[in-house]
Design an enzyme around this catalytic site. Structure first.
Site, short mmCIF file in Angstrom:
data_model
loop_
_atom_site.label_atom_id
_atom_site.label_comp_id
_atom_site.label_asym_id
_atom_site.label_seq_id
_atom_site.Cartn_x
_atom_site.Cartn_y
_atom_site.Cartn_z
N SER A 6 78.31 45.77 -30.43
CA SER A 6 78.17 46.85 -31.28
C SER A 6 79.37 46.80 -32.09
CB SER A 6 78.48 48.21 -30.28
OG SER A 6 78.54 49.25 -31.27
N ALA A 34 83.32 43.84 -28.47
CA ALA A 34 82.11 42.95 -28.47
C ALA A 34 82.59 41.47 -28.48
CB ALA A 34 81.39 43.22 -30.12
N HIS A 39 82.27 47.32 -27.80
CA HIS A 39 82.14 47.80 -29.16
C HIS A 39 83.28 46.90 -29.90
CE1 HIS A 39 81.39 50.23 -32.61
NE2 HIS A 39 82.65 50.76 -32.74
N SER A 40 83.20 46.82 -31.21
CA SER A 40 84.30 46.19 -32.26
C SER A 40 85.15 45.07 -31.70
CB SER A 40 85.33 47.24 -32.57
OG SER A 40 86.11 46.94 -33.64
N MET A 41 86.23 45.15 -31.46
CA MET A 41 86.82 43.98 -30.80
C MET A 41 86.53 43.65 -29.30
SD MET A 41 90.90 43.68 -29.17
CE MET A 41 90.70 44.60 -27.51
#
Length: 262
Positions: free
Chosen positions: A131, A107, A103-105
């Site tokens: 994500s 990803a 998720h975020s970084m």
């Protein structure tokens, strides 16, 4: 899980979030899911999803340096270096299919780990789930709109809503978490992806329809980074839509997770 590093390295880098759950979980689960947290985040972020997925997946979350029990370690300020370190410990998937989720970084990091694993015979993950993160081809320009002071950094994190406001408002706690946040944001700001379309595994992209940082179309651009199948799922919510949709994401992943080979 088959890991290439020593037992100590395994314990340092990976957390098996559910060691025993009614119906089976952990090492006996048919699928291995490696989860990568967001900037400033830790392995504990994924516990709710681990509960949702038991007993279908053995959820192992990466613990980055510079937080919780690794607080005394310096954060890694380069996502390529961090990916190399993770891959150094990860071994072949063995007889269980492996899925990566970030998720975020996390990803971007999961993607770089997948790229490195794909260079090894039989190492490419069976599925990559990204994500709340712009595709590599849609990342911000170097130095564009990145926090330059601690005050700007805290304001940005507050806006995204991923860190408890009480933590950000407590000077002593803030002093503990700021080094990891600084390091992670430096890593994001300097990141440039591995060029080309190096993956052939399916990619599933998740996005929040009101994410102030990551427009839906920039998440959809992940389709350009694999020659395999691509799916896109948009949820109601902001950057941390996962917090409100853990059950929905869990149901989605249960339908997508591959079964044990053989």
């Amino acid at each position: 899980m088959e890991l290439a590093g020593t037992s100590r390295e395994r314990n340092v880098w990976f957390r098996r979030l559910l060691r025993s759950v009614q119906g089976g979980a952990g090492a006996e689960a048919p699928c291995e899911l490696i989860c990568f947290p967001h900037a400033g985040g830790s392995s504990t972020y994924w516990r709710g999803l681990a509960l949702e997925l038991a007993p279908a997946a053995d959820v192992l979350a990466v613990q980055y340096p510079g937080r919780l029990d690794r607080l005394r370690e310096a954060p890694v300020e380069d996502l390529h270096v961090l990916a190399d370190l993770v891959v150094e410990v990860l071994g072949p998937p063995g007889d269980r299919p492996r899925v990566l989720l970030g998720h975020s970084m996390g990803a971007s990091l999961a993607y770089e780990v997948a790229v490195r694993l794909a260079r090894q015979p039989g190492g490419e993950p069976r599925l990559l789930v990204v994500s709340g993160r712009r595709a590599p081809s849609a990342v911000r320009s170097r130095g564009e709109d990145w926090p330059r002071t601690d005050e700007e950094l805290v304001a940005r994190v507050r806006k995204l809503g991923g860190t408890d406001a009480q933590l950000l408002g407590d000077p002593e706690l803030l002093e503990l978490i700021l080094p990891a946040l600084r390091g992670d944001y430096r890593a994001i700001a300097s990141y440039r992806d591995t060029p080309g379309r190096p993956l052939s595994c399916p990619v599933v992209a998740l996005a929040g329809d009101r994410d102030p940082e990551v427009p839906v179309e920039t998440v959809e651009a992940w389709r350009n980074h694999t020659s395999g199948d691509f799916r896109m799922h948009v949820f109601e919510g902001g950057h941390f839509f996962l917090n409100e949709h853990t059950g929905d994401v869990g149901a989605l992943l249960r339908d997508l997770l591959p079964a044990r080979a053989g």
